[in-house]
Design an enzyme around this catalytic site. Structure first.
Site, PDB file in Angstrom:
ATOM      1  N   GLY A  72     107.167  14.052  47.583  1.00  0.00           N
ATOM      2  CA  GLY A  72     108.616  13.949  47.709  1.00  0.00           C
ATOM      3  C   GLY A  72     109.069  13.784  49.154  1.00  0.00           C
ATOM      4  O   GLY A  72     109.964  12.986  49.457  1.00  0.00           O
ATOM      5  N   CYS A 326     113.906  34.571  56.225  1.00  0.00           N
ATOM      6  CA  CYS A 326     113.376  35.588  57.138  1.00  0.00           C
ATOM      7  C   CYS A 326     111.892  35.391  57.409  1.00  0.00           C
ATOM      8  O   CYS A 326     111.405  35.672  58.485  1.00  0.00           O
ATOM      9  CB  CYS A 326     113.595  36.976  56.571  1.00  0.00           C
ATOM     10  SG  CYS A 326     115.327  37.315  56.275  1.00  0.00           S
TER      11      CYS A 326
HETATM   12  C1  LIG Z   1     109.897  19.987  46.618  1.00  0.00           C
HETATM   13  C2  LIG Z   1     111.008  19.092  47.013  1.00  0.00           C
HETATM   14  C3  LIG Z   1     110.813  18.059  47.936  1.00  0.00           C
HETATM   15  C4  LIG Z   1     109.494  17.843  48.640  1.00  0.00           C
HETATM   16  O1  LIG Z   1     108.503  17.369  47.775  1.00  0.00           O
HETATM   17  P1  LIG Z   1     106.953  17.513  48.212  1.00  0.00           P
HETATM   18  O2  LIG Z   1     106.225  16.736  47.184  1.00  0.00           O
HETATM   19  O3  LIG Z   1     106.655  18.969  48.192  1.00  0.00           O
HETATM   20  O4  LIG Z   1     106.829  16.906  49.563  1.00  0.00           O
HETATM   21  C5  LIG Z   1     111.871  17.233  48.225  1.00  0.00           C
HETATM   22  N1  LIG Z   1     113.066  17.403  47.645  1.00  0.00           N
HETATM   23  C6  LIG Z   1     113.309  18.371  46.747  1.00  0.00           C
HETATM   24  C7  LIG Z   1     114.642  18.483  46.112  1.00  0.00           C
HETATM   25  C8  LIG Z   1     112.284  19.257  46.408  1.00  0.00           C
HETATM   26  O5  LIG Z   1     112.521  20.230  45.533  1.00  0.00           O
END
Ligand SMILES: *Cc1c(COP(=O)(O)O)cnc(C)c1O
Length: 396
Positions: A72, A326
């Site tokens: 993501g 934190c």
């Molecule tokens: C987890 C998440 C990401 C990042 O995705 P990864 O695959 O962990 O890099 C980006 N946007 C949202 C909304 C997420 O929940």
């Protein structure tokens, strides 16, 4: 009960057994490089393409609009950075929101250092974007609107279709970070006017380190990683074949099980919300009361410090998450909770519980019973609470 109760599915999910099973042969006998021409490679290439077809079908997209990435975060980086470059002759203005994931917000910080202008839209008390404010923020030089589908902290689902319509009426590209929503709510990129969409394997019972970016055909985005000809030269590098196979299986499975799975999760989530808000005093639910991800519950408990609550829950084998940062050495509460208007001291006492299809009613009961005790104990040690009760004895 001394097993783990995992209620942090917004952070990551447990890989489904059928996903792992589908991946295993691609770590053993099917190890060919998809770009080679012999048959063990051709099998890998076919597997990659079949995953691409599955994802395209689920989104109502075409296969050649799906680009595999390392997750993501990479997809979000690609969408924003490449749009900023590709549309620089049109303008330098991006519209997003104050409640995006850091993969978007920190990419925007970076782009601002390169001369980009970013508008961060407010959200209302439930975390919903104001469409009138969005329209008012559009300028002739606006090149991109990036607004998340479902919020990872408070679960609120944004009016994506309407946002996409506004973007298109103004000739602006629309990207959505759907990492939380994909696999939990039906998404069709044409019906919802989406031009780019980010998703990630590990948020839908798939493997970590794999995701994709949907890029609508005709968008003039450039390559993100330069090298070989993989992913139609836009994202070079030998494909993560096992990851791609696992992602394809996870997407197929999420689509197949969505209706039943999410109905069940939403019912348990509502039961959790009802018990917590009714049985624990000085509690509020964060996020939209109805329009939220089916597995998300997020609360603030007054006179409580989130971190202490998490540690005590952990001692009972319960995994949850708090918006307060934190652990990272910062005392800043969640930017999302501040954006919905909560004062710092309340935002600090937040707890996010995100369910999975394996969550049971007994687990929810166990969690609520323990949470009640933990909160009572923490409050009994809190001078702020003592003070408050001394002044408002009728609320004790
Ligand atoms: C987890 C998440 C990401 C990042 O995705 P990864 O695959 O962990 O890099 C980006 N946007 C949202 C909304 C997420 O929940």
């Amino acid at each position: 009960m001394n097993k783990v109760i995992y209620l942090d599915n917004a952070a990551t999910t447990k890989p489904a057994p059928e996903v792992v099973e589908a991946m295993l042969p691609y770590y053993t006998e099917h190890y060919g490089n998809p770009s080679a021409i012999y048959s063990i490679a051709a099998e890998c290439k076919e597997a990659v393409n079949s995953s691409r077809d599955t994802i395209a079908r689920v989104l109502g997209a075409k296969s050649n609009e799906i680009y595999f990435t390392a997750g993501g975060t990479e997809s979000d980086n690609w969408a924003l950075k490449a749009a900023y470059e590709a549309y620089s002759s049109k303008g330098n203005h991006i519209i997003t929101t104050k409640i995006e994931h850091h993969a978007i917000l920190h990419t925007c910080d970076y782009l601002e250092s390169k001369g980009c202008e970013v508008t961060y839209l407010d959200v209302d008390e439930y975390g919903v974007v104001d469409l009138e404010q969005l329209k008012a923020a559009i300028r002739p030089e606006t090149i991109l609107i990036s607004i998340m589908f479902g919020n990872n902290e408070i679960g609120t689902i944004e009016p994506i279709k309407e946002i996409g319509r506004i973007a298109h009426e103004n000739g602006i590209v629309f990207h959505t970070d759907a990492v939380q929503a994909f696999g939990q709510v039906p998404i069709n990129v044409d019906e919802m006017n989406i031009d780019m969409l980010s998703a990630s394997g590990h948020k839908l019972n798939g493997p970590k380190g794999i995701g994709f970016l949907y890029i609508r055909k005709g968008l003039k985005l450039r390559s993100f990683i330069h090298g070989g000809a993989q992913e139609r030269k836009r994202r070079a590098g030998t494909e993560n074949v096992p990851g791609i196979v696992g992602l394809g299986k996870a997407v197929e499975r999420a689509d197949r099980t969505m209706k039943e799975r999410t109905a069940r999760e939403a019912e348990l989530r509502d039961y959790l919300i009802k018990r917590v808000t009714e049985e624990i005093p000085f509690t509020r639910l964060n996020g939209h009361p109805e329009n939220r991800l089916p597995n998300n519950a997020n609360f603030c408990f007054r006179f409580i410090e989130g971190e202490s609550m998490l540690i005590m829950l952990d001692m009972k084998g319960i995994c949850g998450s708090s918006g307060s940062a934190c652990t990272s050495g910062s005392l800043d509460p969640s930017h999302v909770l501040l954006a919905i208007g909560l004062p710092h001291e309340i935002a600090h006492g937040s707890l996010r519980l995100t369910l999975s299809e394996e969550t049971t009613r007994d687990e929810i009961d166990f969690v609520v019973d323990n949470l009640k005790e933990i909160i009572a104990k923490l409050r009994s040690m809190s001078p702020l609470y003592e003070d408050y009760i001394a002044k408002h004895p009728e609320e004790a």
